[in-house]
Design a protein around this motif. Structure first.
Motif, PDB file in Angstrom:
ATOM      1  N   SER A 124       0.822  -1.213   0.000  1.00 50.45           N
ATOM      2  CA  SER A 124       0.000   0.000   0.000  1.00 50.45           C
ATOM      3  C   SER A 124       0.857   1.265   0.000  1.00 50.45           C
ATOM      4  O   SER A 124       0.392   2.333  -0.395  1.00 50.45           O
ATOM      5  CB  SER A 124      -0.932   0.012   1.217  1.00 50.45           C
ATOM      6  N   ASP A 125       2.121   1.149   0.430  1.00 49.92           N
ATOM      7  CA  ASP A 125       3.004   2.312   0.458  1.00 49.92           C
ATOM      8  C   ASP A 125       3.322   2.840  -0.940  1.00 49.92           C
ATOM      9  O   ASP A 125       3.649   4.014  -1.094  1.00 49.92           O
ATOM     10  CB  ASP A 125       4.333   1.964   1.155  1.00 49.92           C
ATOM     11  N   ILE A 126       3.220   1.968  -1.953  1.00 53.73           N
ATOM     12  CA  ILE A 126       3.598   2.402  -3.306  1.00 53.73           C
ATOM     13  C   ILE A 126       2.444   2.381  -4.310  1.00 53.73           C
ATOM     14  O   ILE A 126       2.576   2.913  -5.412  1.00 53.73           O
ATOM     15  CB  ILE A 126       4.768   1.556  -3.855  1.00 53.73           C
ATOM     16  N   LEU A 127       1.307   1.784  -3.928  1.00 50.70           N
ATOM     17  CA  LEU A 127       0.194   1.710  -4.867  1.00 50.70           C
ATOM     18  C   LEU A 127      -0.552   3.042  -4.934  1.00 50.70           C
ATOM     19  O   LEU A 127      -0.775   3.705  -3.916  1.00 50.70           O
ATOM     20  CB  LEU A 127      -0.786   0.607  -4.463  1.00 50.70           C
ATOM     21  N   GLU A 128      -0.928   3.417  -6.142  1.00 50.51           N
ATOM     22  CA  GLU A 128      -1.699   4.638  -6.342  1.00 50.51           C
ATOM     23  C   GLU A 128      -3.180   4.364  -6.102  1.00 50.51           C
ATOM     24  O   GLU A 128      -3.649   3.223  -6.226  1.00 50.51           O
ATOM     25  CB  GLU A 128      -1.475   5.163  -7.762  1.00 50.51           C
TER      26      GLU A 128
ATOM     27  N   SER B 168       0.188 -14.219 -10.180  1.00 48.55           N
ATOM     28  CA  SER B 168       0.048 -13.923  -8.752  1.00 48.55           C
ATOM     29  C   SER B 168      -0.649 -12.584  -8.596  1.00 48.55           C
ATOM     30  O   SER B 168      -0.303 -11.619  -9.283  1.00 48.55           O
ATOM     31  CB  SER B 168       1.417 -13.868  -8.071  1.00 48.55           C
ATOM     32  N   ILE B 169      -1.642 -12.532  -7.709  1.00 49.44           N
ATOM     33  CA  ILE B 169      -2.412 -11.312  -7.478  1.00 49.44           C
ATOM     34  C   ILE B 169      -2.097 -10.750  -6.092  1.00 49.44           C
ATOM     35  O   ILE B 169      -1.997 -11.490  -5.112  1.00 49.44           O
ATOM     36  CB  ILE B 169      -3.925 -11.571  -7.608  1.00 49.44           C
ATOM     37  N   PHE B 170      -1.962  -9.422  -6.020  1.00 50.89           N
ATOM     38  CA  PHE B 170      -1.650  -8.733  -4.774  1.00 50.89           C
ATOM     39  C   PHE B 170      -2.630  -7.573  -4.603  1.00 50.89           C
ATOM     40  O   PHE B 170      -3.274  -7.141  -5.560  1.00 50.89           O
ATOM     41  CB  PHE B 170      -0.205  -8.217  -4.789  1.00 50.89           C
ATOM     42  N   ASN B 171      -2.710  -7.063  -3.364  1.00 49.98           N
ATOM     43  CA  ASN B 171      -3.592  -5.925  -3.100  1.00 49.98           C
ATOM     44  C   ASN B 171      -2.955  -5.030  -2.038  1.00 49.98           C
ATOM     45  O   ASN B 171      -1.815  -5.251  -1.618  1.00 49.98           O
ATOM     46  CB  ASN B 171      -4.985  -6.391  -2.670  1.00 49.98           C
ATOM     47  N   HIS B 172      -3.704  -4.040  -1.587  1.00 48.31           N
ATOM     48  CA  HIS B 172      -3.174  -3.067  -0.629  1.00 48.31           C
ATOM     49  C   HIS B 172      -2.777  -3.703   0.710  1.00 48.31           C
ATOM     50  O   HIS B 172      -1.981  -3.127   1.455  1.00 48.31           O
ATOM     51  CB  HIS B 172      -4.198  -1.953  -0.381  1.00 48.31           C
ATOM     52  N   GLU B 173      -3.297  -4.861   1.011  1.00 48.67           N
ATOM     53  CA  GLU B 173      -2.966  -5.525   2.264  1.00 48.67           C
ATOM     54  C   GLU B 173      -1.718  -6.393   2.153  1.00 48.67           C
ATOM     55  O   GLU B 173      -1.214  -6.881   3.178  1.00 48.67           O
ATOM     56  CB  GLU B 173      -4.149  -6.394   2.720  1.00 48.67           C
ATOM     57  N   SER B 174      -1.209  -6.583   0.954  1.00 45.75           N
ATOM     58  CA  SER B 174      -0.047  -7.454   0.758  1.00 45.75           C
ATOM     59  C   SER B 174       1.206  -6.819   1.352  1.00 45.75           C
ATOM     60  O   SER B 174       1.415  -5.608   1.225  1.00 45.75           O
ATOM     61  CB  SER B 174       0.178  -7.729  -0.728  1.00 45.75           C
ATOM     62  N   ALA B 175       2.030  -7.643   1.979  1.00 42.55           N
ATOM     63  CA  ALA B 175       3.273  -7.132   2.549  1.00 42.55           C
ATOM     64  C   ALA B 175       4.292  -6.827   1.466  1.00 42.55           C
ATOM     65  O   ALA B 175       5.043  -5.849   1.551  1.00 42.55           O
ATOM     66  CB  ALA B 175       3.853  -8.145   3.529  1.00 42.55           C
ATOM     67  N   TYR B 176       4.313  -7.656   0.426  1.00 45.70           N
ATOM     68  CA  TYR B 176       5.261  -7.457  -0.669  1.00 45.70           C
ATOM     69  C   TYR B 176       4.823  -8.276  -1.873  1.00 45.70           C
ATOM     70  O   TYR B 176       3.936  -9.136  -1.780  1.00 45.70           O
ATOM     71  CB  TYR B 176       6.689  -7.836  -0.249  1.00 45.70           C
ATOM     72  N   THR B 177       5.452  -8.018  -3.009  1.00 52.10           N
ATOM     73  CA  THR B 177       5.136  -8.714  -4.248  1.00 52.10           C
ATOM     74  C   THR B 177       6.238  -9.709  -4.588  1.00 52.10           C
ATOM     75  O   THR B 177       7.266  -9.791  -3.923  1.00 52.10           O
ATOM     76  CB  THR B 177       5.026  -7.731  -5.429  1.00 52.10           C
ATOM     77  N   ASN B 178       6.009 -10.441  -5.662  1.00 52.61           N
ATOM     78  CA  ASN B 178       7.075 -11.233  -6.265  1.00 52.61           C
ATOM     79  C   ASN B 178       8.133 -10.298  -6.841  1.00 52.61           C
ATOM     80  O   ASN B 178       7.961  -9.078  -6.889  1.00 52.61           O
ATOM     81  CB  ASN B 178       6.521 -12.104  -7.397  1.00 52.61           C
ATOM     82  N   THR B 179       9.202 -10.886  -7.335  1.00 50.99           N
ATOM     83  CA  THR B 179      10.251 -10.116  -8.001  1.00 50.99           C
ATOM     84  C   THR B 179       9.794  -9.709  -9.388  1.00 50.99           C
ATOM     85  O   THR B 179       9.362 -10.553 -10.179  1.00 50.99           O
ATOM     86  CB  THR B 179      11.538 -10.960  -8.115  1.00 50.99           C
ATOM     87  N   ILE B 180       9.882  -8.428  -9.692  1.00 51.67           N
ATOM     88  CA  ILE B 180       9.528  -7.974 -11.034  1.00 51.67           C
ATOM     89  C   ILE B 180      10.659  -8.335 -11.987  1.00 51.67           C
ATOM     90  O   ILE B 180      11.846  -8.238 -11.644  1.00 51.67           O
ATOM     91  CB  ILE B 180       9.239  -6.461 -11.063  1.00 51.67           C
ATOM     92  N   SER B 181      10.300  -8.775 -13.189  1.00 55.30           N
ATOM     93  CA  SER B 181      11.304  -9.202 -14.161  1.00 55.30           C
ATOM     94  C   SER B 181      11.270  -8.314 -15.395  1.00 55.30           C
ATOM     95  O   SER B 181      10.362  -7.499 -15.578  1.00 55.30           O
ATOM     96  CB  SER B 181      11.047 -10.661 -14.579  1.00 55.30           C
ATOM     97  N   ALA B 182      12.258  -8.500 -16.261  1.00 58.48           N
ATOM     98  CA  ALA B 182      12.349  -7.703 -17.479  1.00 58.48           C
ATOM     99  C   ALA B 182      11.213  -8.000 -18.444  1.00 58.48           C
ATOM    100  O   ALA B 182      10.928  -7.190 -19.333  1.00 58.48           O
ATOM    101  CB  ALA B 182      13.690  -7.947 -18.161  1.00 58.48           C
TER     102      ALA B 182
END
Length: 422
Positions: A280-284, A320-334
């Motif tokens: 949630s710290d980075i989501l708009e 994988s789906i994430f939301n504002h309650e998620s602590a962190y995401t997977n690793t973003i890739s190229a």
């Protein structure tokens, strides 16, 4: 001086080569700029629009510093930012991808050296420096790649680093790669790298393994660095992404530091800089803009079908789906621009999930909000951040590394260090 190109060159205090790189004009870019200066109405709309965006300036322009460093396999400059913040001056950059060059030049006001092909650059053409930085290519070791290691041209890029270290003997280095490097070839690949950096052995690399002539010739020059490795996760340094990478740090032994200084500084990195965050710290906030990144019905169906096939086959691969309650995401890739499968964001009201926005991707890697991402398209932005380092991790290592070096060699500056021979 009425044409817009001349005005922006003067306003930003940059030359035509830099502007050509920022606008991604290719090898004949300076000729194009010369033509458009004489014929402003002929300038294409895309380049004219980007020229207008540049009026806001170069946010991270290089300044004279108290120490000097070089930035190899630089990407968009994620390793450069913290060292520049600490008072360093970047005196050489190598990056071959022209889209990454555009973003790099737009942020730092200077293009990478010549073509950015490090194998074609002689070590003597690289300025003397105190610190060598390199996020060397990971595809040869990564789980997503062929994992061919030193038998892949990308894997031999380490030896281009080795030859520069052998020529310049900088006080220290920081290297970054994927965590799979640690286990590649049952650990033998990493052991070869570490023994080379420490000077324990002279590497015996078969002739069939491709590398530049200068790199092969330099293999007989023994290095002498106290060298340690550490695996760190970006999620532990204030960015909500589970990005685990190996970092290799070395300091020249003849600087007189106590034995174990590198291990001690890495211990301080773990003890003093770790902090948590949430997605949630980075989501708009939900808006028309964020909804414009909603994936199509066809892509969403394809994700679900593929995940079900993998489940039935006993595999765990899938979206994988994430939301504002998620602590962190997977690793973003190229490859994130392709389908966004590793990080999809849940949306309200039954709307299909969406991809991260470019701005969220920037924040996910810990880049500052004023880091420019407007000189390339969204596909390239995703690729660039997928290939990048997590800036807060580099900042933590850089802070402790520079504090350690300044104890060993105050004041640290290239002229003095470059005179010391191993």
């Amino acid at each position: 001086m009425s044409d817009p190109i001349s005005r922006i060159l003067t306003q930003l205090s940059i030359d035509t080569k830099t502007l050509s790189t920022i606008l991604n004009l290719g090898p004949n870019g300076e000729d194009k700029l010369a033509f458009w200066r004489e014929n402003p109405s002929k300038m294409p709309k895309k380049e004219a629009a980007r020229l207008q965006l540049l009026r806001t300036g170069i946010p991270h322009r290089s300044q004279a510093g108290t120490f000097k460093f070089i930035d190899l396999f630089a990407g968009i400059g994620g390793m450069r930012l913290p060292f520049q913040e600490l008072g360093g001056q970047c005196v050489f950059t190598a990056e071959w991808d022209r889209h990454a060059q555009a973003t790099y030049a737009a942020n730092f006001g200077e293009p990478p050296y010549k073509t950015g092909d490090i194998t074609a650059t002689k070590a003597c053409d690289i300025a003397a420096h105190d610190i060598l930085l390199a996020g060397f290519p990971c595809q040869a070791f990564s789980q997503a790649g062929r994992r061919a290691g030193f038998h892949d041209t990308r894997g031999t890029m380490f030896f281009e680093i080795q030859r520069i270290l052998a020529h310049h003997h900088p006080a220290a280095f920081l290297l970054e790669n994927v965590k799979q490097l640690k286990g590649h070839d049952s650990g033998r690949t990493l052991e070869t790298i570490l023994s080379t950096l420490r000077g324990d052995t002279v590497p015996n690399i078969p002739d069939k393994v491709p590398m530049s002539v200068e790199a092969r010739q330099s293999l007989g020059t023994k290095l002498d660095y106290e060298t340690e490795t550490i695996l760190l996760k970006a999620r532990d340094f204030g960015v909500p992404q589970n990005r685990e990478r190996i970092y290799i740090v070395g300091i020249r032994r003849d600087l007189g530091l106590p034995f174990g200084s590198v291990r001690a500084l890495l211990k301080r990195v773990v003890e003093n800089y770790q902090q948590s965050s949430r997605l949630s710290d980075i989501l708009e906030a939900d808006s028309d803009y964020t909804r414009s990144f909603t994936i199509s019905d066809r892509l969403w169906l394809g994700h679900r079908l593929r995940k079900e096939r993998n489940r039935l086959a006993g595999k765990g691969f899938g979206y994988s789906i994430f939301n504002h309650e998620s602590a962190y995401t997977n690793t973003i890739s190229a490859r994130y621009a392709k389908d966004g499968s590793e990080i999809l964001i849940e949306q309200p009201d039954g709307i299909n999930p969406r991809k991260l926005t470019p701005e969220e991707t920037r924040a996910l890697q810990g880049f500052p909000r004023n880091f420019r991402i407007d000189m390339v398209g969204n596909g390239q932005i995703y690729k660039q951040f997928g290939n990048s380092v997590a800036v807060p991790v580099i900042r933590a290592i850089a802070t402790e590394l520079m504090a350690t070096l300044r104890v060993a060699h105050p004041p640290l500056h290239s002229k003095a260090v470059s005179k010391v021979k191993p």
